[in-house]
Design an enzyme around this catalytic site. Sequence first.
Site, short mmCIF file in Angstrom:
data_model
loop_
_atom_site.label_atom_id
_atom_site.label_comp_id
_atom_site.label_asym_id
_atom_site.label_seq_id
_atom_site.Cartn_x
_atom_site.Cartn_y
_atom_site.Cartn_z
N HIS A 1 35.20 -9.34 -29.57
CA HIS A 1 35.04 -10.00 -30.86
C HIS A 1 35.80 -9.28 -31.96
O HIS A 1 36.18 -8.11 -31.85
CB HIS A 1 33.56 -10.14 -31.22
CG HIS A 1 32.85 -8.84 -31.52
ND1 HIS A 1 32.82 -8.27 -32.76
CD2 HIS A 1 32.12 -8.02 -30.71
CE1 HIS A 1 32.11 -7.15 -32.73
NE2 HIS A 1 31.68 -6.98 -31.49
N CYS B 1 29.65 -4.15 -26.87
CA CYS B 1 30.72 -5.14 -26.92
C CYS B 1 32.04 -4.46 -27.28
O CYS B 1 32.08 -3.29 -27.65
CB CYS B 1 30.40 -6.23 -27.93
SG CYS B 1 29.11 -7.36 -27.38
#
Length: 481
Positions: free
Chosen positions: A370, A389
């Site tokens: 992301h 992440c």
Amino acid sequence: MVSRRLIVLPALLAALPLPLAAQTSPPTLQYETLPAPLPTPIAPQPALPPAAQPLPKLSDAQADFLREWLAEGAEQGLTSGTMAKPVSLKGDALARAALDRASALHRGRIDTADFLEVWALRPEAYDPLPGFAAAVKDDRLRQWANGLTPRYAGYEGLRKGLAAYERIRDEGGWKAVTAKSADADVRARLRVEDSTVTDGEPLTDAVQRAQRRYGLEPTGQLGPRTVAALNVPVGDRIAAIMANMERWRWLPRDLPVNRVQVNIAAAVLTLFEGDQPVTSMRAVTGSPGNETPMLVSNIHSIVVNPPWNVPSSIAKRELWPKGRAALAAQGYKIVKTPGGGERIVQPAGPNSALGRLKFDFDNPFAVYLHDTPARAKFSSYDRLASHGCVRLEKPVPLAELMVQADPALNGQVQTLIDTGKTQRVQLPKQVAVYLLYWTAFASGNSTMNFRDDPYGWDKLLASKIDASTRRAQAVVTASKE
């Protein structure tokens, strides 16, 4: 925030480091909410043939070859290099030792039962007996043995590096240095790993080369981290090389030639085309305690302007203690859940922790790639700071590459972002993504590079390799005729 093909146009590759221009008219897209991905089932790995199963009979010449081949285990990182050579074996015991070695080379030395949960990259099932039996029958054991090791340049570079560092160990290793060591002593230490070090070049140049090999900021000065890297024992470097060779053996025999690959330990994303790295960007990966898992998956969609549904673990540890008023002041929303509970959501926007783009792929850890509004970390050499992440330095160019095969989407990513609307874009083709933990690797000129072992996985894996090898040797020795 804690599973294949990508066609890359040269023009887009050349433009990857640059921001892409916004377009004027976004295509009509359907936003859909996908359910959370289910854990990928892990198939059990087959054991070696049971003791009662007949094994092919070996000729004297074949037996001699296999004994010599088995003695080469240290060259493939399957033993520490200090273990005793295989005992003289014959008959079924020799055949079983060969089958065990074949399995170790083809799919890894350790059994999947010894994997940590976050080592979710599982090797493919492999039964060495059919190929071994055919090789014995056709008298092609050497060709069979040569075809067992991974055919990747990365693996071969580590194999050569292992031999080099074992020679360094056998010659006595290297002497420790300090920030106050004499220049001559520092040069001598650097020359052990870098044969290009000369007495006439500035010492700062040689130090900078070492710092780049270790993933440190190339200041040319002997700061604490540089001194620590230089003083890592050669045995630890060997263990790191062994661990990374083992991870190569977990990979499929043929990787997609076009893929996105993240080196978790180095916090770098690399785009591969035709199995060659064509461009890369800095990333931010999981901090120790919030480890980014090793896995393989497929990116199936991109969420534009994503909200962040804060995981309960992060909310409990970091957000709820701030109090409702503080959360509201920071733009968070508290949402009722069907069971009567509450969860925290950060709406899409310029300050969203997910930035403007989220790359989704199925995995049991709820991790993804992301964007991020926090850009400062990308200029740092310490980029293990996420909850698991992978944050991307240049997400928009990467997204453009993934959607370019769709005429309605090609060149439209920034336009979609500018609408401010949350939309899920299904990719025209799913894109292979590999999250891997490389702490030792060879560069194109065969120079070994090392990164810190932030999760402590190298030494753990090296010990598992040794333990598994000793168990296998004990079983084979017990079955001697």
